[in-house]
Write a protein that holds these residues in place. Structure first.
Motif, PDB file in Angstrom:
ATOM      1  N   SER A  57       0.995  -1.231  -0.020  1.00 44.57           N
ATOM      2  CA  SER A  57       0.236  -0.097   0.392  1.00 44.57           C
ATOM      3  C   SER A  57       0.956   1.486   0.396  1.00 44.57           C
ATOM      4  CB  SER A  57      -1.122   0.231   0.660  1.00 44.57           C
ATOM      5  OG  SER A  57      -0.052   0.203   2.396  1.00 44.57           O
ATOM      6  N   GLY A  58       0.291   2.187   0.267  1.00 44.97           N
ATOM      7  CA  GLY A  58       1.111   3.260  -0.270  1.00 44.97           C
ATOM      8  C   GLY A  58       1.078   3.998   1.127  1.00 44.97           C
ATOM      9  N   THR A  59       0.971   3.594   2.032  1.00 45.76           N
ATOM     10  CA  THR A  59       1.338   4.567   3.677  1.00 45.76           C
ATOM     11  C   THR A  59       2.429   2.772   4.111  1.00 45.76           C
ATOM     12  OG1 THR A  59      -0.834   4.278   4.193  1.00 45.76           O
ATOM     13  CG2 THR A  59       0.413   3.773   6.195  1.00 45.76           C
ATOM     14  N   LEU A  62       5.524   3.957   2.649  1.00 46.38           N
ATOM     15  CA  LEU A  62       6.203   5.214   2.999  1.00 46.38           C
ATOM     16  C   LEU A  62       7.006   4.607   4.734  1.00 46.38           C
ATOM     17  CD1 LEU A  62       3.157   7.879   3.505  1.00 46.38           C
ATOM     18  CD2 LEU A  62       5.763   8.019   3.318  1.00 46.38           C
ATOM     19  N   SER A  83      -2.360  16.398   4.709  1.00 43.63           N
ATOM     20  CA  SER A  83      -1.923  15.463   3.784  1.00 43.63           C
ATOM     21  C   SER A  83      -3.372  14.096   4.191  1.00 43.63           C
ATOM     22  CB  SER A  83      -0.859  15.532   3.463  1.00 43.63           C
ATOM     23  OG  SER A  83       0.194  15.499   4.684  1.00 43.63           O
ATOM     24  N   TYR A  86      -1.481  10.144   6.523  1.00 40.16           N
ATOM     25  CA  TYR A  86      -0.595   8.406   6.262  1.00 40.16           C
ATOM     26  C   TYR A  86       0.965   9.125   6.913  1.00 40.16           C
ATOM     27  CZ  TYR A  86      -4.751   8.690   3.694  1.00 40.16           C
ATOM     28  OH  TYR A  86      -5.993   8.979   3.105  1.00 40.16           O
ATOM     29  N   ASP A 154       6.190  11.786  -1.086  1.00 44.22           N
ATOM     30  CA  ASP A 154       5.077  11.361  -1.482  1.00 44.22           C
ATOM     31  C   ASP A 154       4.194  12.074  -2.301  1.00 44.22           C
ATOM     32  OD1 ASP A 154       2.216   9.666  -0.983  1.00 44.22           O
ATOM     33  OD2 ASP A 154       2.008  10.506   1.114  1.00 44.22           O
ATOM     34  N   ALA A 156       1.595   9.819  -3.967  1.00 44.80           N
ATOM     35  CA  ALA A 156       0.544   9.303  -4.000  1.00 44.80           C
ATOM     36  C   ALA A 156      -0.528   9.608  -4.940  1.00 44.80           C
ATOM     37  CB  ALA A 156      -0.561   8.839  -2.398  1.00 44.80           C
ATOM     38  N   GLN A 157      -0.804  10.998  -4.693  1.00 43.82           N
ATOM     39  CA  GLN A 157      -1.505  11.772  -5.400  1.00 43.82           C
ATOM     40  C   GLN A 157      -1.431  12.017  -6.888  1.00 43.82           C
ATOM     41  OE1 GLN A 157      -3.716  15.113  -3.439  1.00 43.82           O
ATOM     42  NE2 GLN A 157      -4.098  12.918  -0.965  1.00 43.82           N
ATOM     43  N   SER A 178       1.525   5.240  -3.856  1.00 47.00           N
ATOM     44  CA  SER A 178       0.098   4.433  -3.770  1.00 47.00           C
ATOM     45  C   SER A 178      -0.854   3.834  -4.911  1.00 47.00           C
ATOM     46  CB  SER A 178      -1.166   4.805  -2.578  1.00 47.00           C
ATOM     47  OG  SER A 178      -2.555   4.500  -2.608  1.00 47.00           O
ATOM     48  N   TYR A 180      -3.913   2.734  -4.874  1.00 44.21           N
ATOM     49  CA  TYR A 180      -5.552   3.179  -4.178  1.00 44.21           C
ATOM     50  C   TYR A 180      -6.350   3.090  -5.125  1.00 44.21           C
ATOM     51  CZ  TYR A 180      -9.229   3.811  -1.391  1.00 44.21           C
ATOM     52  OH  TYR A 180     -11.094   3.706  -0.211  1.00 44.21           O
ATOM     53  N   LYS A 183      -6.561   6.421  -6.391  1.00 47.06           N
ATOM     54  CA  LYS A 183      -5.557   7.011  -7.350  1.00 47.06           C
ATOM     55  C   LYS A 183      -5.253   6.876  -8.821  1.00 47.06           C
ATOM     56  CE  LYS A 183      -4.032   8.147  -3.859  1.00 47.06           C
ATOM     57  NZ  LYS A 183      -4.855   8.340  -2.590  1.00 47.06           N
ATOM     58  N   ASP A 190      -5.696  -2.799  -2.616  1.00 46.71           N
ATOM     59  CA  ASP A 190      -4.638  -1.750  -2.232  1.00 46.71           C
ATOM     60  C   ASP A 190      -2.945  -1.965  -2.661  1.00 46.71           C
ATOM     61  OD1 ASP A 190      -5.662  -0.119   0.211  1.00 46.71           O
ATOM     62  OD2 ASP A 190      -5.431  -1.857   0.993  1.00 46.71           O
ATOM     63  N   ALA A 191      -2.040  -1.498  -2.500  1.00 46.91           N
ATOM     64  CA  ALA A 191      -1.090  -1.611  -3.721  1.00 46.91           C
ATOM     65  C   ALA A 191       0.309  -0.474  -2.827  1.00 46.91           C
ATOM     66  CB  ALA A 191       0.049  -2.043  -4.955  1.00 46.91           C
ATOM     67  N   TYR A 308      -8.481  17.020   3.159  1.00 48.81           N
ATOM     68  CA  TYR A 308      -9.878  16.341   3.813  1.00 48.81           C
ATOM     69  C   TYR A 308     -10.517  17.167   4.826  1.00 48.81           C
ATOM     70  CZ  TYR A 308      -6.569  13.081   1.655  1.00 48.81           C
ATOM     71  OH  TYR A 308      -6.089  12.044   0.745  1.00 48.81           O
TER      72      TYR A 308
HETATM   73  C1  PLP Z   1      -1.083  11.618  -0.078  1.00 47.87           C
HETATM   74  C2  PLP Z   1      -1.468  10.415   0.382  1.00 47.87           C
HETATM   75  N1  PLP Z   1      -0.262   9.666   1.034  1.00 47.87           N
HETATM   76  C3  PLP Z   1      -0.477   8.492   1.132  1.00 47.87           C
HETATM   77  C4  PLP Z   1      -1.291   7.663   0.708  1.00 47.87           C
HETATM   78  C5  PLP Z   1      -1.859   6.037   1.388  1.00 47.87           C
HETATM   79  O1  PLP Z   1      -1.791   5.080   0.487  1.00 47.87           O
HETATM   80  P1  PLP Z   1      -2.706   3.813   0.660  1.00 47.87           P
HETATM   81  O2  PLP Z   1      -4.626   4.370   0.868  1.00 47.87           O
HETATM   82  O3  PLP Z   1      -2.341   3.322  -0.503  1.00 47.87           O
HETATM   83  O4  PLP Z   1      -2.699   3.532   2.233  1.00 47.87           O
HETATM   84  C6  PLP Z   1      -2.498   8.266   0.156  1.00 47.87           C
HETATM   85  C7  PLP Z   1      -3.815   7.850  -0.105  1.00 47.87           C
HETATM   86  O5  PLP Z   1      -4.400   6.871   0.259  1.00 47.87           O
HETATM   87  C8  PLP Z   1      -2.666   9.106   0.044  1.00 47.87           C
HETATM   88  O6  PLP Z   1      -3.645   9.972  -0.787  1.00 47.87           O
END
Ligand code: PLP
Length: 363
Positions: A57-59, A62, A83, A86, A154, A156-157, A178, A180, A183, A190-191, A308
């Motif tokens: 996952s993205g988390t 990180l 943000s 995460y 990061d 992810a976006q 990420s 997700y 995305k 998840d990945a 958010y």
């Molecule tokens: C900026 C950002 N960082 C990290 C994540 C975490 O990714 P994940 O949901 O794949 O764990 C997300 C989205 O979910 C994100 O938008």
């Protein structure tokens, strides 16, 4: 109703991918196989970095990126509070101390809001490229260099966004992504991905995502975990990767229509009409109009979201003391509203959203 996202796969996509999935099912190779290898290779090429390691996952990305740096417990980490939490979660998982700094009015980390004392003491920074934009990597990389602070981007976006002709993700010591489902490059679950130019760091990530193993059943690196990607996700994502930049362009076209539709109103669409923006989200800074605009659009069947609604430290699970005072972050969390933006929005849906946006009356 126009949903905020529409994730169901198209018939065309299913037809093409199902036979490959069938082969994968027959092969019995569900982890650490050819799809993961080739996805990592193609991904590193796209971003313009030496190494990539696909994770769960993205988390996880990180968390592994931070862990690969092997910082002492309690080391100070700089990040932003708008943000999604995460970065903070991954800091906690590594025993690091989070220090929040403010953002500019586009929601991007503002180096001017970092105190000199924090710059002198921090070991690592996580910068989040919000909504499809790029943070100011020129200023950020130069300040990190000057104060010997490690940098994690990061992305992810903002996958595919460019900063001065280089992809985001190629500027930090490490960068994370990420996949997700919502995305710009979304899986069917998840990945995520960690990228870096450092062989040493990617070797750490590869070991840490698989129990800390050096080889099977031989644990070399402490604090390992199981954070691998599945072959089926790697297959789906490899399959989608060649279309990413086209889809990003489609997103940007829709975003431009929204920009046009709100022209002349006291509403501000965050982002830029350029290569440094991949239109992950269409975020309107509606100021004091947020709730009214949200109701207006919802009444016409247009779903909205907020990215958010709470800053990290406003949530019970992410509190810190003393509570930081971050003016722009606080303003944005109360003023922003995201409207639907995904590549398979139908033209007539985009037109309808534009029509309603232009009908909205400011008072
Ligand atoms: C900026 C950002 N960082 C990290 C994540 C975490 O990714 P994940 O949901 O794949 O764990 C997300 C989205 O979910 C994100 O938008």
């Amino acid at each position: 109703l126009i949903p905020f996202n529409r994730l169901g796969a198209t018939l065309e996509f299913r037809k093409e991918v199902l036979s490959q999935i069938d082969n994968l099912l027959i092969s019995g190779v569900y982890l650490n196989g050819k799809y993961t290898d080739s996805f990592e290779e193609k991904f590193a090429q796209l971003i313009g970095v030496n190494h990539a390691s696909a994770v769960s996952s993205g988390t996880a990305a990180l968390t592994l990126a931070l862990r690969s740096l092997n910082l002492p417990k309690g080391s100070k980490l700089i990040t932003t509070a708008n943000s999604g939490g995460y970065a903070r979660i991954s800091a906690e998982l590594n025993g690091l101390e989070t220090h929040y700094v403010d953002v500019d009015l586009n929601g991007l980390l503002d180096v001017r809001s970092i105190s000199h004392e924090l710059l002198l003491n921090a070991r690592v920074m996580i910068v989040t490229h919000m909504y499809g934009q790029c943070a100011n990597l020129k200023e950020i990389t130069s300040i990190c260099k000057k104060f010997d602070i490690l940098l994690i981007e990061d992305c992810a976006q903002s996958i595919g966004a460019k900063f001065e002709d280089r992809m985001v993700g190629s500027f930090g010591d490490l960068a994370t992504f990420s996949f997700y489902p919502t995305k710009n490059l979304g899986g069917i679950g998840d990945a995520g991905m960690v990228v870096t130019d450092s062989l040493e760091l990617i070797q750490k990530v590869r070991s840490l995502k698989q129990y800390g193993w050096k080889s099977k059943y031989f644990c070399e690196t402490p604090h390992g975990d199981n954070l691998r990607i599945d072959e089926i996700q790697a297959l789906i994502l490899s399959f989608k990767l060649p279309n990413l930049l086209d889809y990003n362009k489609k997103r940007l076209k829709i975003w431009e229509k929204y920009l046009h539709a709100i022209n002349g109103k006291n509403l501000r669409l965050i982002g830029k009409n350029s290569d440094c923006f991949v239109a992950h989200l269409a975020v309107i800074d509606a100021g004091s109009h947020r709730e009214r605009l949200k109701k207006f659009l919802n009444n016409y069947g247009i779903e909205t979201a907020i990215h958010y609604p709470f800053l990290d430290f406003e949530q019970p699970g992410l509190r810190i003391s003393p509570t930081p005072k971050l003016e722009n972050s606080e303003y944005l969390s109360k003023s922003i509203l995201s409207i639907p933006l995904f590549p398979n929005l139908e033209d007539h849906e985009v037109e309808y959203i534009c029509e309603k946006l232009s009908e909205y009356e400011m008072q």
